[in-house]
Scaffold this motif. Structure first.
Motif, PDB file in Angstrom:
ATOM      1  N   GLN A 108       0.826  -1.212   0.000  1.00  0.00           N
ATOM      2  CA  GLN A 108       0.000   0.000   0.000  1.00  0.00           C
ATOM      3  C   GLN A 108       0.862   1.264   0.000  1.00  0.00           C
ATOM      4  N   LYS A 109       1.851   1.287   0.903  1.00  0.00           N
ATOM      5  CA  LYS A 109       2.750   2.444   0.961  1.00  0.00           C
ATOM      6  C   LYS A 109       3.939   2.084   1.851  1.00  0.00           C
ATOM      7  N   PHE A 110       4.947   2.996   1.898  1.00  0.00           N
ATOM      8  CA  PHE A 110       6.077   2.809   2.789  1.00  0.00           C
ATOM      9  C   PHE A 110       6.447   4.155   3.385  1.00  0.00           C
ATOM     10  N   GLN A 111       6.976   4.083   4.590  1.00  0.00           N
ATOM     11  CA  GLN A 111       7.476   5.278   5.279  1.00  0.00           C
ATOM     12  C   GLN A 111       8.853   4.926   5.838  1.00  0.00           C
ATOM     13  N   GLY A 112       9.887   5.357   5.135  1.00  0.00           N
ATOM     14  CA  GLY A 112      11.232   4.971   5.542  1.00  0.00           C
ATOM     15  C   GLY A 112      11.404   3.474   5.403  1.00  0.00           C
ATOM     16  N   TYR A 113      11.680   2.810   6.532  1.00  0.00           N
ATOM     17  CA  TYR A 113      11.839   1.366   6.529  1.00  0.00           C
ATOM     18  C   TYR A 113      10.537   0.642   6.852  1.00  0.00           C
ATOM     19  N   LYS A 114       9.437   1.346   7.025  1.00  0.00           N
ATOM     20  CA  LYS A 114       8.163   0.748   7.395  1.00  0.00           C
ATOM     21  C   LYS A 114       7.310   0.474   6.154  1.00  0.00           C
ATOM     22  N   ILE A 115       6.720  -0.724   6.108  1.00  0.00           N
ATOM     23  CA  ILE A 115       5.900  -1.147   4.978  1.00  0.00           C
ATOM     24  C   ILE A 115       4.455  -1.310   5.436  1.00  0.00           C
ATOM     25  N   TYR A 116       3.532  -0.857   4.603  1.00  0.00           N
ATOM     26  CA  TYR A 116       2.098  -1.037   4.854  1.00  0.00           C
ATOM     27  C   TYR A 116       1.536  -1.936   3.750  1.00  0.00           C
ATOM     28  N   VAL A 117       0.934  -3.053   4.157  1.00  0.00           N
ATOM     29  CA  VAL A 117       0.414  -4.048   3.216  1.00  0.00           C
ATOM     30  C   VAL A 117      -1.106  -3.947   3.149  1.00  0.00           C
ATOM     31  N   ALA A 118      -1.653  -4.024   1.930  1.00  0.00           N
ATOM     32  CA  ALA A 118      -3.107  -3.988   1.719  1.00  0.00           C
ATOM     33  C   ALA A 118      -3.584  -5.345   1.208  1.00  0.00           C
ATOM     34  N   ILE A 119      -4.666  -5.824   1.784  1.00  0.00           N
ATOM     35  CA  ILE A 119      -5.299  -7.075   1.346  1.00  0.00           C
ATOM     36  C   ILE A 119      -6.762  -6.788   1.065  1.00  0.00           C
ATOM     37  N   ASP A 120      -7.180  -7.010  -0.158  1.00  0.00           N
ATOM     38  CA  ASP A 120      -8.583  -6.800  -0.532  1.00  0.00           C
ATOM     39  C   ASP A 120      -9.179  -8.139  -0.964  1.00  0.00           C
ATOM     40  N   VAL A 121     -10.319  -8.497  -0.384  1.00  0.00           N
ATOM     41  CA  VAL A 121     -10.956  -9.784  -0.683  1.00  0.00           C
ATOM     42  C   VAL A 121     -12.375  -9.558  -1.196  1.00  0.00           C
ATOM     43  N   LYS A 122     -12.833 -10.500  -2.013  1.00  0.00           N
ATOM     44  CA  LYS A 122     -14.222 -10.546  -2.449  1.00  0.00           C
ATOM     45  C   LYS A 122     -14.813 -11.855  -1.957  1.00  0.00           C
ATOM     46  N   GLU A 123     -15.741 -11.749  -1.020  1.00  0.00           N
ATOM     47  CA  GLU A 123     -16.263 -12.936  -0.358  1.00  0.00           C
ATOM     48  C   GLU A 123     -17.250 -13.694  -1.242  1.00  0.00           C
ATOM     49  N   ARG A 124     -17.308 -14.998  -1.016  1.00  0.00           N
ATOM     50  CA  ARG A 124     -18.294 -15.835  -1.685  1.00  0.00           C
ATOM     51  C   ARG A 124     -19.662 -15.651  -1.028  1.00  0.00           C
ATOM     52  N   TRP A 125     -20.664 -16.245  -1.665  1.00  0.00           N
ATOM     53  CA  TRP A 125     -21.975 -16.346  -1.033  1.00  0.00           C
ATOM     54  C   TRP A 125     -21.933 -17.576  -0.135  1.00  0.00           C
ATOM     55  N   TYR A 126     -22.361 -17.421   1.123  1.00  0.00           N
ATOM     56  CA  TYR A 126     -22.154 -18.474   2.100  1.00  0.00           C
ATOM     57  C   TYR A 126     -23.406 -19.284   2.448  1.00  0.00           C
ATOM     58  N   ILE A 127     -24.584 -18.790   2.126  1.00  0.00           N
ATOM     59  CA  ILE A 127     -25.817 -19.452   2.549  1.00  0.00           C
ATOM     60  C   ILE A 127     -26.441 -20.170   1.357  1.00  0.00           C
ATOM     61  N   PHE A 128     -26.688 -21.467   1.518  1.00  0.00           N
ATOM     62  CA  PHE A 128     -27.257 -22.269   0.435  1.00  0.00           C
ATOM     63  C   PHE A 128     -28.448 -23.087   0.945  1.00  0.00           C
ATOM     64  N   PRO A 129     -29.624 -22.464   1.018  1.00  0.00           N
ATOM     65  CA  PRO A 129     -30.838 -23.236   1.331  1.00  0.00           C
ATOM     66  C   PRO A 129     -31.457 -23.719   0.021  1.00  0.00           C
ATOM     67  N   ILE A 130     -31.028 -24.860  -0.454  1.00  0.00           N
ATOM     68  CA  ILE A 130     -31.394 -25.277  -1.798  1.00  0.00           C
ATOM     69  C   ILE A 130     -32.090 -26.634  -1.781  1.00  0.00           C
ATOM     70  N   PRO A 131     -32.958 -26.879  -2.766  1.00  0.00           N
ATOM     71  CA  PRO A 131     -33.533 -28.218  -2.927  1.00  0.00           C
ATOM     72  C   PRO A 131     -32.433 -29.216  -3.258  1.00  0.00           C
ATOM     73  N   TYR A 132     -32.648 -30.457  -2.868  1.00  0.00           N
ATOM     74  CA  TYR A 132     -31.637 -31.497  -3.050  1.00  0.00           C
ATOM     75  C   TYR A 132     -32.192 -32.593  -3.947  1.00  0.00           C
ATOM     76  N   PHE A 133     -31.434 -32.952  -4.976  1.00  0.00           N
ATOM     77  CA  PHE A 133     -31.836 -34.014  -5.907  1.00  0.00           C
ATOM     78  C   PHE A 133     -30.575 -34.712  -6.375  1.00  0.00           C
ATOM     79  N   LYS A 134     -30.401 -35.979  -5.990  1.00  0.00           N
ATOM     80  CA  LYS A 134     -29.166 -36.676  -6.339  1.00  0.00           C
ATOM     81  C   LYS A 134     -29.406 -38.178  -6.416  1.00  0.00           C
ATOM     82  N   PRO A 135     -28.975 -38.820  -7.505  1.00  0.00           N
ATOM     83  CA  PRO A 135     -29.034 -40.286  -7.571  1.00  0.00           C
ATOM     84  C   PRO A 135     -28.173 -40.901  -6.472  1.00  0.00           C
TER      85      PRO A 135
END
Length: 481
Positions: A108-135
């Protein structure tokens, strides 16, 4: 000093990572890194220090769950070229949590010997109330052989809530009817302590079936169903608790304690006296197991570089009513041959003692991921078995389509891989009079196409040949490992 500042500027611009996890560091920055990884001050080398890590995009996931997967932390002293490698591997580890569609790690940036790290995430959809059909059959080929019968299908409601409390915990509730009457509850808590090393899992299930696989003849499952009364022929209850210990990034230890009760109708034991020990119609037993897992690959569901494997020791029962020791392993070594090509060697093995086991303890080839490509139509029982899979694949097509839904991801990726493969295996069984493939080497080969897309969905289209001169098309919706 100006040289170092130019280097840091180039690095900050170049240390972004795409959704596949490959580094895009420029050759210019790498070249300058070889000349001045560290700042020289008063004839001593002084490393950079990570002052802060700023995480964005995590609407549900708690920050410490993300930081648990990182190879760098606040206060670490690092060289910039070393940090580049840590960025790339940390990206892969975060993607392997199955919590995110995309992860971007950058300076992200630095100040002298100091480093700033950026982490950006895009989350998944976590809830799956779905019908179930499987042989219910082992695979689609087996369901086709059984006539596409709707009576061989499970259907109902499947509720899965991933990242339930933001700690990567998972809640599953299944209410299934059809071929199998099934109720299942599972709650997985990966971390219960402040050190984020210990976790727990709770599981309970009940199932009942009107049809039972009572034997294997000619390497085919044999089923029995009471067509007159249409009654339930088997019932099962299972309860388990697991304790997990993950001291490091790559390893996980799992201790499991379970108790099971199984019951079948007398018609089953008449057809198959060895279905349960001592010709019994019911059996109950405790089960203890320990599993050691190691993961060091780029992408767990479809690895193209690195090694992943596990070893399991299980004890089922404590007396003559049920007595089995089982030692199993599986591993996958993956080698990147070029930017688009890779080679995978996979091996599975199983040993059960004593060799004299009831029918329910003899399942080997044809169940789960323990199968040879080209022998999907067969089951090969045994008390000792080994399997080898060799796969050579190359990416042939990759594209994105715009998502029609208003979700965290705007594009849906599709990657296609052409592949060719050769498999071999062997199963030992003391009771082999009516089965051809037992106690002999088995060989298969073939070619196909894999499709990989979001939510770790992998579709496998394969055309295989086996040693008996048979060939055919097979379709799988699951991982090899």
């Amino acid at each position: 000093m100006w040289k170092v500042q130019i280097y840091i500027f180039l690095l900050a611009q170049a240390c972004l990572f795409n959704s596949k996890g490959y580094s895009q560091l420029s050759e210019t920055a790498v070249g300058m890194a070889s000349e001045s990884e560290l700042i020289k001050d008063s004839n001593t080398y002084k490393p950079f220090v990570i002052e802060d890590i700023v995480i964005t995009g995590n609407k549900k996931t708690r920050p410490y769950i993300i930081e648990r997967e990182l190879l760098f932390h606040r206060g670490d002293s690092v060289s910039l070229s070393q940090l580049v490698g840590q960025f790339e591997r940390s990206k892969e580890l975060l993607m392997n949590t199955a919590l995110f569609h995309e992860v971007v790690i950058s300076l992200q940036k630095f100040q002298g010997y100091k480093i700033y790290v950026a982490i950006d995430v895009k989350e998944r959809w976590y809830i799956f109330p779905i019908p179930y059909f499987k042989p219910v059959d082992r695979n689609l080929s087996e369901w086709v052989k059984q006539g596409f019968g709707i009576d061989r299908v499970n259907y109902g409601f499947k509720f899965s809530y991933y990242n339930f409390s933001g700690r990567n915990d998972r809640l599953k509730i299944w209410l299934i009817t059809g071929y199998t009457k099934q109720v299942q509850f599972q709650y997985d808590i990966p971390y219960v302590d402040k050190a984020l090393k210990h976790g727990m899992r709770f599981n309970f299930s009940y199932s009942a079936n009107k049809e039972v696989n009572y034997a294997t003849i000619d390497d085919q499952q044999q089923f029995y169903k009471d067509s007159i009364s249409d009654k339930m022929l088997s019932k099962q209850y299972n309860a388990a608790i697991e304790f997990t210990y993950r001291p490091y990034i790559k390893t996980r230890n799992t201790f499991r304690i379970a108790y099971a009760y199984q019951q079948v109708d007398t018609a089953i034991t008449k057809l198959s006296p060895g279905y349960f020990p001592n010709n019994a119609t019911s059996v109950s037993f405790p089960e203890l197991s320990y599993k050691l897992e190691y993961f060091n690959v780029d992408y767990n569901p479809y690895p193209q570089k690195g090694f992943m494997g596990e070893v399991t020791l299980l004890k089922r029962g404590l007396n003559d009513k049920m007595n089995m020791w089982q030692l199993g392993y599986r591993g996958s070594q993956n080698v990147k041959l070029s930017a688009k090509a890779s080679y995978s060697f996979q091996s599975n093995g199983m040993l059960r003692i004593p060799f004299d086991q009831p029918y329910i303890n003899q399942r080997m080839f044809g169940y789960g991921d323990f199968y040879l490509r080209g022998l999907e139509q067969y089951v090969i029982d045994g008390v000792a078995g080994i399997l080898f899979k060799n796969t050579l694949r190359r990416k042939i097509l990759s594209f994105n389509i715009l998502s029609p839904f208003n979700t965290s991801f705007q594009k849906i990726p599709f990657d296609f891989y052409a592949k060719t493969y050769v498999d071999a295996g062997y199963s030992h069984n003391t009771f082999s009079e009516s089965n051809y493939l037992v106690n002999r080497m088995m060989y298969t080969a073939g070619f196909g196409i894999d499709m990989v897309t979001i939510y770790d969905v992998i579709l496998r289209f394969e055309y295989s040949f086996n040693q008996m001169g048979q060939s055919g098309f097979f379709f799988h919706v699951k991982n090899d490992f």
